[in-house]
Design a protein around this motif. Structure first.
Motif, PDB file in Angstrom:
ATOM      1  N   ARG A  26       0.837  -1.186   0.000  1.00  0.00           N
ATOM      2  CA  ARG A  26       0.000   0.000   0.000  1.00  0.00           C
ATOM      3  C   ARG A  26       0.873   1.236   0.000  1.00  0.00           C
ATOM      4  NH1 ARG A  26      -4.887   1.403   4.226  1.00  0.00           N
ATOM      5  NH2 ARG A  26      -5.509   3.324   3.208  1.00  0.00           N
ATOM      6  N   ALA A  27       0.509   2.195  -0.810  1.00  0.00           N
ATOM      7  CA  ALA A  27       1.226   3.464  -0.867  1.00  0.00           C
ATOM      8  C   ALA A  27       0.411   4.536  -0.139  1.00  0.00           C
ATOM      9  CB  ALA A  27       1.431   3.881  -2.315  1.00  0.00           C
ATOM     10  N   TYR A  28       1.102   5.371   0.601  1.00  0.00           N
ATOM     11  CA  TYR A  28       0.465   6.483   1.308  1.00  0.00           C
ATOM     12  C   TYR A  28       1.071   7.778   0.800  1.00  0.00           C
ATOM     13  CZ  TYR A  28      -1.235   3.141   4.756  1.00  0.00           C
ATOM     14  OH  TYR A  28      -1.854   2.104   5.369  1.00  0.00           O
ATOM     15  N   ASP A  29       0.229   8.764   0.588  1.00  0.00           N
ATOM     16  CA  ASP A  29       0.780  10.056   0.199  1.00  0.00           C
ATOM     17  C   ASP A  29       1.081  10.880   1.452  1.00  0.00           C
ATOM     18  OD1 ASP A  29      -1.618  11.226   1.059  1.00  0.00           O
ATOM     19  OD2 ASP A  29      -2.426  11.382  -0.969  1.00  0.00           O
ATOM     20  N   TYR A  30       1.783  11.953   1.275  1.00  0.00           N
ATOM     21  CA  TYR A  30       2.236  12.772   2.395  1.00  0.00           C
ATOM     22  C   TYR A  30       1.062  13.269   3.227  1.00  0.00           C
ATOM     23  CZ  TYR A  30       4.240  16.603   5.014  1.00  0.00           C
ATOM     24  OH  TYR A  30       4.611  17.429   6.029  1.00  0.00           O
ATOM     25  N   GLU A  31       0.013  13.779   2.594  1.00  0.00           N
ATOM     26  CA  GLU A  31      -1.139  14.318   3.325  1.00  0.00           C
ATOM     27  C   GLU A  31      -1.787  13.254   4.209  1.00  0.00           C
ATOM     28  OE1 GLU A  31      -2.253  17.439   3.661  1.00  0.00           O
ATOM     29  OE2 GLU A  31      -0.472  18.008   2.520  1.00  0.00           O
ATOM     30  N   GLU A  32      -1.891  12.051   3.694  1.00  0.00           N
ATOM     31  CA  GLU A  32      -2.495  10.966   4.454  1.00  0.00           C
ATOM     32  C   GLU A  32      -1.657  10.637   5.690  1.00  0.00           C
ATOM     33  OE1 GLU A  32      -4.564   6.720   3.235  1.00  0.00           O
ATOM     34  OE2 GLU A  32      -3.244   7.742   1.833  1.00  0.00           O
ATOM     35  N   ARG A  33      -0.344  10.658   5.548  1.00  0.00           N
ATOM     36  CA  ARG A  33       0.536  10.351   6.681  1.00  0.00           C
ATOM     37  C   ARG A  33       0.578  11.484   7.692  1.00  0.00           C
ATOM     38  NH1 ARG A  33       5.794   8.776   3.699  1.00  0.00           N
ATOM     39  NH2 ARG A  33       4.854  10.191   2.253  1.00  0.00           N
ATOM     40  N   ILE A  34       0.651  12.718   7.240  1.00  0.00           N
ATOM     41  CA  ILE A  34       0.795  13.848   8.160  1.00  0.00           C
ATOM     42  C   ILE A  34      -0.487  14.092   8.952  1.00  0.00           C
ATOM     43  CG2 ILE A  34       0.134  15.752   6.644  1.00  0.00           C
ATOM     44  CD1 ILE A  34       3.180  15.682   8.974  1.00  0.00           C
TER      45      ILE A  34
END
Length: 89
Positions: A26-34
């Motif tokens: 699964r890939a997460y983008d920066y906004e999702e992680r922050i």
């Protein structure tokens, strides 16, 4: 390993999706992680169904015996490693 593409990370493709939630890549983008609580890097979406069925848990003494067995096996492995290391001296 095929999904990881160690030679070129830009070739990586996620296998997880809302339609396919059991896949592990699964890939997460920066906004999702922050936007996570305290921007925690702990990413967890896989669920162990055996842990959610509280009615089918083994008795505490069974779990304790399994832990003791695991620890004794690990201790045995460490003893072998220590003996091999000592033999190499």
């Amino acid at each position: 390993m095929q999904c990881y593409h160690p030679a070129n990370r830009h070739d990586r493709n996620a296998t997880w999706s809302a339609d396919n939630p059991e896949c592990r890549w699964r890939a997460y983008d920066y906004e999702e992680r922050i936007n996570r609580d305290k921007a925690s890097p702990d990413i967890f979406w896989l669920k162990d169904d055996s842990l959610s069925d509280m009615d089918n848990l083994p008795a505490p003494e069974v779990s304790a015996a399994e832990i003791v067995d695991d620890l004794e096996a690990a201790l045995g492995q460490f003893r072998l490693i220590a003996a091999e290391a000592e033999a190499l001296r």
